[in-house]
Design a protein around this motif. Sequence first.
Motif, mmCIF file in Angstrom:
data_model
loop_
_atom_site.group_PDB
_atom_site.id
_atom_site.type_symbol
_atom_site.label_atom_id
_atom_site.label_comp_id
_atom_site.label_asym_id
_atom_site.label_seq_id
_atom_site.Cartn_x
_atom_site.Cartn_y
_atom_site.Cartn_z
ATOM 1 N N GLU A 183 60.425 55.437 5.181
ATOM 2 C CA GLU A 183 61.416 54.703 4.390
ATOM 3 C C GLU A 183 62.574 54.265 5.273
ATOM 4 O O GLU A 183 63.136 55.064 6.020
ATOM 5 N N SER A 184 62.913 53.008 5.161
ATOM 6 C CA SER A 184 64.059 52.472 5.893
ATOM 7 C C SER A 184 65.198 52.251 4.911
ATOM 8 O O SER A 184 65.051 52.485 3.707
ATOM 9 N N VAL A 185 66.331 51.794 5.429
ATOM 10 C CA VAL A 185 67.427 51.421 4.543
ATOM 11 C C VAL A 185 66.972 50.389 3.530
ATOM 12 O O VAL A 185 67.519 50.303 2.432
ATOM 13 N N ILE B 288 59.470 60.132 -7.690
ATOM 14 C CA ILE B 288 59.328 59.333 -6.466
ATOM 15 C C ILE B 288 57.867 59.408 -6.032
ATOM 16 O O ILE B 288 57.395 60.482 -5.650
ATOM 17 N N ARG B 289 57.180 58.277 -6.141
ATOM 18 C CA ARG B 289 55.734 58.267 -5.895
ATOM 19 C C ARG B 289 55.053 59.355 -6.734
ATOM 20 O O ARG B 289 55.208 59.356 -7.957
ATOM 21 N N LYS B 290 54.350 60.310 -6.082
ATOM 22 C CA LYS B 290 53.608 61.291 -6.892
ATOM 23 C C LYS B 290 54.425 62.551 -7.149
ATOM 24 O O LYS B 290 53.936 63.508 -7.734
ATOM 25 N N LYS B 291 55.674 62.581 -6.703
ATOM 26 C CA LYS B 291 56.463 63.811 -6.786
ATOM 27 C C LYS B 291 57.594 63.696 -7.805
ATOM 28 O O LYS B 291 58.055 62.605 -8.118
ATOM 29 N N LYS C 125 69.094 38.886 11.685
ATOM 30 C CA LYS C 125 67.804 38.749 11.006
ATOM 31 C C LYS C 125 68.114 38.100 9.662
ATOM 32 O O LYS C 125 68.886 38.639 8.866
ATOM 33 N N ARG D 98 65.079 65.999 0.592
ATOM 34 C CA ARG D 98 64.765 64.821 1.386
ATOM 35 C C ARG D 98 64.069 63.745 0.572
ATOM 36 O O ARG D 98 63.269 64.047 -0.300
ATOM 37 N N GLY D 99 64.357 62.506 0.924
ATOM 38 C CA GLY D 99 63.745 61.372 0.243
ATOM 39 C C GLY D 99 64.774 60.283 0.066
ATOM 40 O O GLY D 99 65.910 60.408 0.539
ATOM 41 N N VAL D 100 64.395 59.210 -0.586
ATOM 42 C CA VAL D 100 65.318 58.102 -0.815
ATOM 43 C C VAL D 100 65.231 57.680 -2.274
ATOM 44 O O VAL D 100 64.139 57.435 -2.782
ATOM 45 N N GLU E 150 57.853 60.957 5.672
ATOM 46 C CA GLU E 150 57.010 62.034 5.150
ATOM 47 C C GLU E 150 55.692 61.954 5.912
ATOM 48 O O GLU E 150 54.946 60.985 5.761
ATOM 49 N N PHE F 259 69.755 55.116 0.767
ATOM 50 C CA PHE F 259 70.251 56.099 1.714
ATOM 51 C C PHE F 259 71.702 55.756 2.009
ATOM 52 O O PHE F 259 72.035 54.611 2.302
ATOM 53 N N ARG G 77 65.657 54.979 -5.184
ATOM 54 C CA ARG G 77 65.520 53.518 -5.182
ATOM 55 C C ARG G 77 65.654 52.978 -6.593
ATOM 56 O O ARG G 77 65.309 53.654 -7.580
ATOM 57 N N SER H 134 71.293 46.643 13.613
ATOM 58 C CA SER H 134 71.279 47.913 12.895
ATOM 59 C C SER H 134 72.228 47.897 11.706
ATOM 60 O O SER H 134 73.446 47.863 11.854
ATOM 61 N N GLN H 135 71.651 47.968 10.533
ATOM 62 C CA GLN H 135 72.433 48.014 9.297
ATOM 63 C C GLN H 135 73.333 49.249 9.262
ATOM 64 O O GLN H 135 74.462 49.192 8.761
ATOM 65 N N ILE H 136 72.830 50.364 9.791
ATOM 66 C CA ILE H 136 73.617 51.605 9.732
ATOM 67 C C ILE H 136 74.843 51.507 10.647
ATOM 68 O O ILE H 136 75.944 51.926 10.272
ATOM 69 N N GLU H 137 74.676 50.932 11.848
ATOM 70 C CA GLU H 137 75.839 50.748 12.731
ATOM 71 C C GLU H 137 76.873 49.833 12.078
ATOM 72 O O GLU H 137 78.080 50.044 12.210
ATOM 73 N N ASP I 294 66.493 50.134 10.040
ATOM 74 C CA ASP I 294 66.835 51.540 10.312
ATOM 75 C C ASP I 294 66.026 52.473 9.422
ATOM 76 O O ASP I 294 66.093 52.386 8.194
ATOM 77 N N VAL J 138 65.200 55.999 7.696
ATOM 78 C CA VAL J 138 66.051 57.092 7.216
ATOM 79 C C VAL J 138 65.270 58.267 6.647
ATOM 80 O O VAL J 138 65.841 59.315 6.365
ATOM 81 N N PHE J 139 63.982 58.116 6.447
ATOM 82 C CA PHE J 139 63.189 59.213 5.869
ATOM 83 C C PHE J 139 61.719 59.012 6.213
ATOM 84 O O PHE J 139 61.206 57.901 6.104
#
Lengths: 129, 355
Positions: free
Chosen positions: A62-64, B331-334, B16, B282-284, A44, B306, B286, B31-34, A39, A41-42
């Motif tokens: 980006e996924s879960v 997060i990365r370059k930000k 999976k 926005r972003g994730v 860019e 997320f 980790r 689907s992990q979200i479901e 899934d 989720v983001f």
Amino acid sequence: MSYVPDNLLYTASHEWLEKLDNGNYKVGITEYAQEQLGDIVFVETPEVDESYAQEDECGVVESVKTASDIYSPVDGTIVAANESLEDTPELINDSPYDDGWLFEIEVADGADLGHLLSAEDYRNSIEED
Amino acid sequence: MKKTVLNEAHRKAGAKMVDFGGWDMPINYGSQIEEHHAVRGDAGMFDVSHMTVVDIKGNEATDFLYRLLANDVKKLNTNQAMYSTMLNEQGGVIDDLIVYKLSDTDYRVVVNAGTRDKDIAWFEKQIAAFDATMTEQADAAMIAVQGPNAIAKLQPLIDVDLSETKRFYASYNDDTFVGRTGYTGEDGVEIIVSPDAAEPLWDRLIEAGVKPCGLGARDTLRLEAGMHLYGQDMNEDITPLECGLAWTIRKDDDSFIGADALNALKSAGVTKKLIGLVLEGRGVLRHDQTLNDEAGHQGIITSGGFSPSTERAIAMAVVDKNMTDPVSVAIRKKTLPCRVVKLPFVRNGKSLIEE
């Protein structure tokens, strides 16, 4: 087996390219890639008007599960990006070859396209995974 | 790779599969979200048979666990469960676990799969001084059924009556052990059955509308619930005082392993704490991303991701004790702003993040 449309070109890093009538290429990630990511989720997308060399990082999906860089498949300049992905990144899961497109790139003069794979070659490459 | 007795059932359900610490386990069934939403809104189930079940019996079973565990097993009522950390002499966390008291001389302990070998070795080393025995139930199958409708859907399928089973208590008969515990922040149970009974129960739970859920959903659910994951949010190099688990340490008693080290640390001053974070924008978030506040205090995300229930990026982080809002994350370059929030992020289906 993931769907790999015959009319597209591919990269080894799981992007697809569709040649448009104006000579530009529309780019996204393959069904196989989104299945591997899970899934999404983001997203860019790259900035419009920004130029990239082939294999430059130009975005991220980006996924879960994980973050995956998107690489520019060719030397070129971004002329459009899919803004729908900002609010509905799952379009890439639902429609990787259509509504889930990432960006449109204008290929730089003299850019090399020889590394791009045919549908058949890409199918073979993901079977080996 | 090691397989649980439900391995074929997972494949049949379209899982999976991934290598999870040497176990061939389902990451998702599509689907992990479901799957996540099924647990928050209805009922989902997880194969947790890879986890390690150890029964401790004997006249000094209580004394052994009182020494071994940082929490206070002497407070437990019959059939009550307790979460505890198990510390080394330096106060580092060897593992976190659930202990059920079945009688004054009979306990059941469930520890993590990935730490099984060192846990068993530690138990064996420490139990020698006590009149107690330990038996690993290596064949036991374990299914976690979680969600607001979990117990209602499960109850007709088993002959253990759960109507009087309170949260954090167990009920059982010779064949079926049911603990009203879990790792999702929802009501639900963890059931231990014999290997032969596992797949029939799994199939009947699917028929009853309980959704199979993989390790992916298990991780987002526990993160939203503010629950720690061993190996990420704690390990042998950090004490419970520094990672948000001080509440698992019993008070006014120093007879558990690691107590002296914790006292020394308290005297010297604890310098780290665990916080909850929400990404603004926005972003994730980790695992392993670095944090800074305006005064330059630093920290690191120990679990992030997320959050499907809040549709935001959330994280738990171990940071300098003096870190204060606002916090920025690399997060990365930000560099992006985060807000410090109380844990948990979600409980019983509801977001607790203040807007």
